[in-house]
Design an enzyme around this catalytic site. Structure first.
Site, PDB file in Angstrom:
ATOM      1  N   HIS A   1       2.008   4.582  -2.803  1.00 25.85           N
ATOM      2  CA  HIS A   1       2.218   6.024  -2.636  1.00 25.85           C
ATOM      3  C   HIS A   1       3.642   6.415  -3.020  1.00 25.85           C
ATOM      4  O   HIS A   1       3.872   7.453  -3.650  1.00 25.85           O
ATOM      5  CB  HIS A   1       1.982   6.440  -1.176  1.00 25.85           C
ATOM      6  CG  HIS A   1       0.572   6.279  -0.701  1.00 25.85           C
ATOM      7  ND1 HIS A   1      -0.508   6.792  -1.368  1.00 25.85           N
ATOM      8  CD2 HIS A   1       0.071   5.672   0.412  1.00 25.85           C
ATOM      9  CE1 HIS A   1      -1.616   6.513  -0.706  1.00 25.85           C
ATOM     10  NE2 HIS A   1      -1.291   5.828   0.379  1.00 25.85           N
TER      11      HIS A   1
ATOM     12  N   HIS B   1       0.849  -1.202   0.000  1.00 23.63           N
ATOM     13  CA  HIS B   1       0.000   0.000   0.000  1.00 23.63           C
ATOM     14  C   HIS B   1       0.881   1.248   0.000  1.00 23.63           C
ATOM     15  O   HIS B   1       0.660   2.173  -0.788  1.00 23.63           O
ATOM     16  CB  HIS B   1      -0.911  -0.022   1.224  1.00 23.63           C
ATOM     17  CG  HIS B   1      -1.730   1.223   1.393  1.00 23.63           C
ATOM     18  ND1 HIS B   1      -3.062   1.294   1.042  1.00 23.63           N
ATOM     19  CD2 HIS B   1      -1.411   2.460   1.889  1.00 23.63           C
ATOM     20  CE1 HIS B   1      -3.521   2.507   1.300  1.00 23.63           C
ATOM     21  NE2 HIS B   1      -2.537   3.234   1.826  1.00 23.63           N
ATOM     22  N   GLU B   2       1.882   1.259   0.880  1.00 21.62           N
ATOM     23  CA  GLU B   2       2.766   2.425   0.948  1.00 21.62           C
ATOM     24  C   GLU B   2       3.654   2.540  -0.289  1.00 21.62           C
ATOM     25  O   GLU B   2       3.999   3.638  -0.709  1.00 21.62           O
ATOM     26  CB  GLU B   2       3.616   2.358   2.215  1.00 21.62           C
ATOM     27  CG  GLU B   2       2.817   2.409   3.518  1.00 21.62           C
ATOM     28  CD  GLU B   2       1.882   3.603   3.593  1.00 21.62           C
ATOM     29  OE1 GLU B   2       2.240   4.679   3.075  1.00 21.62           O
ATOM     30  OE2 GLU B   2       0.781   3.450   4.158  1.00 21.62           O
TER      31      GLU B   2
END
Length: 438
Positions: free
Chosen positions: A28, A24-25
């Site tokens: 980003h 998920h990170e």
């Protein structure tokens, strides 16, 4: 051995959750770096730092509490212009947030800040994380449905009931001399038989065979089964049995007085063998969409669902099996699945499905349009773009960038509510856990 399997299931889910949060990170991190934003930290977890290593300008690490993660981007908000002490608690919180934000802007790299990116790039950076979870869910559901397959009833007979046990005799588990033989046993069905045709119609699914049986109460039908490579002719006379009607959603149908509506159907007394059937490659995406719709509905009803969790916790009432779970609850279910007496492939498929559902929850929940969630940052970016578009249409000077630090009080309130929700669910999953496996 059972304890080891239970712990193994929990470990599987914890590792899977950690990987899901980490990716998920990454969702980003990658677009942020591609767009030139300076990223100071990439961390999995919160709290005390367990390990970290600096590679280039970014420190990569793991923290003690595996309940999330973050990347620290330079200039998430425009630099502060206010000087002097702040008056009031909320003003002080805003001022502290601005100071902390200013510290992320490295000297000489004022152009490499997040808030200077075009709106569409900011939206991509913030949606990258949830979309990574969505992709992970699609991969997991596709692996489960198309790689492993979904269990379905085959045309092979797994078991044949020996007799017709009266429905009124709830405790009776075995046949007695007074119980009539079940139609399938009387016709000569044996476990391992493969259904070839019924009533002159070829059958390729157990559902088709069941429908013919249900439509033939009291009528003798010709059946062909394959047994040890040979076709065997049988004659089956299904008996009439009462079956409750259900609607398209599988809910019981009742009459205007609330009484269940039943109909007479044929009953034979055969059970099908389950086998894994590989599904088309697009099935994983279809399952993902169904999960997204279900989790979205859960989020919409979240206040009511949480109230029900609290009510069941304090009153001892039955807990809603479709309600929310904490990480503790998910880990407990994973442990129970791993420790069940079932084939390894069956257990792995369920764990994979559970992990896919967890990624859907991360996807949907992070899209809630409130700070500090990703959806909140998307709303701030879109508001900034809307202000600039309106200024351009009306011929006014371009406004300054949206200062999301003004929303810090709201962010804190949301964070406190999230912590309270997590604490409630953890307590409920310990004191009154859901029993989804029966």
């Amino acid at each position: 051995m059972e304890i080891l399997l239970y712990l193994g299931g929990i470990l599987f889910m914890l590792v899977g959750l950690g990987v899901s949060i980490g990716l998920h990170e990454v969702g980003h991190l990658v677009p942020a770096k591609l767009f030139g934003v300076r990223v100071g930290q990439y961390m999995i977890g919160f709290g005390p730092r367990l390990w970290s290593k600096r590679i280039g300008e970014t420190e990569y690490g793991v923290k003690a509490l595996p309940v999330g993660g973050f990347i620290s981007m330079s200039g998430m908000y425009p630099p502060s212009t206010r000087t002097g002490p702040a008056n009031g608690v909320f003003a002080a919180l805003v001022q502290d947030a601005r100071v902390a934000n200013d510290e992320t802007i490295a000297e000489g790299e004022e152009e490499r800040v997040f808030y200077r990116l075009p709106v569409w790039k900011r939206v991509i950076v913030m949606l990258g994380g949830p979309l990574m979870n969505l992709v992970l869910a699609i991969v997991m559901f596709t692996l489960m449905a198309s790689g492993i397959g979904i269990q379905q009833a085959s045309t092979s007979v797994a078991a044949v009931s020996e007799c017709m046990i009266p429905a009124a005799v709830e405790q009776q588990q075995t046949c007695t001399a007074d119980d009539p033989a079940a139609p399938a046993a009387e016709a000569g069905f044996q476990p391992g038989d493969r259904l070839v045709s019924m009533d002159g119609e070829p059958v390729t699914t157990f559902a088709a065979a069941s429908q013919i049986i249900q439509d033939s109460p009291g009528r003798t039908i010709d059946v062909v089964v394959e047994r040890q490579g040979k076709d065997i002719d049988l004659r089956l006379t299904p008996v009439a049995a009462q079956r409750q009607e259900t609607d398209a959603q599988g809910r019981p149908v009742t009459d205007d007085k609330g009484r269940p509506v039943t109909r007479s159907v044929g009953y034979a007394g055969i059970t099908a063998q389950l086998e894994y059937a590989h599904q088309p490659i697009w099935t994983g995406a279809e399952m993902t969409w169904q999960q997204v719709v279900g989790v979205t509905d859960l989020v919409i009803q979240l206040p009511q669902k949480l109230w029900n969790v609290g009510e069941s916790l304090f009153t001892g009432s039955q807990r809603d099996p479709n309600g929310p779970l904490s990480v503790v609850g998910v880990g407990r279910i994973a442990g129970e699945v791993a420790a069940t007496n079932a084939p390894v492939l069956d257990r792995f498929a369920v764990l994979l499905n559970l992990l896919g559902a967890l990624n859907i929850a991360l996807f949907v929940f992070n899209l809630i349009p409130l700070l500090p969630l990703d959806g909140g940052h998307v709303i701030v970016a879109l508001w900034d773009g809307l202000k600039h578009a309106w200024a351009k249409v009306t011929g006014r000077p371009a406004p300054g960038p949206a200062d999301a630090t003004r929303l810090v009080p709201v962010t804190i309130v949301v964070a406190v509510l999230l912590i309270a929700m997590g604490a409630l669910l953890i307590i409920a999953d310990i004191v009154k856990p859901l029993n989804l496996l029966g």
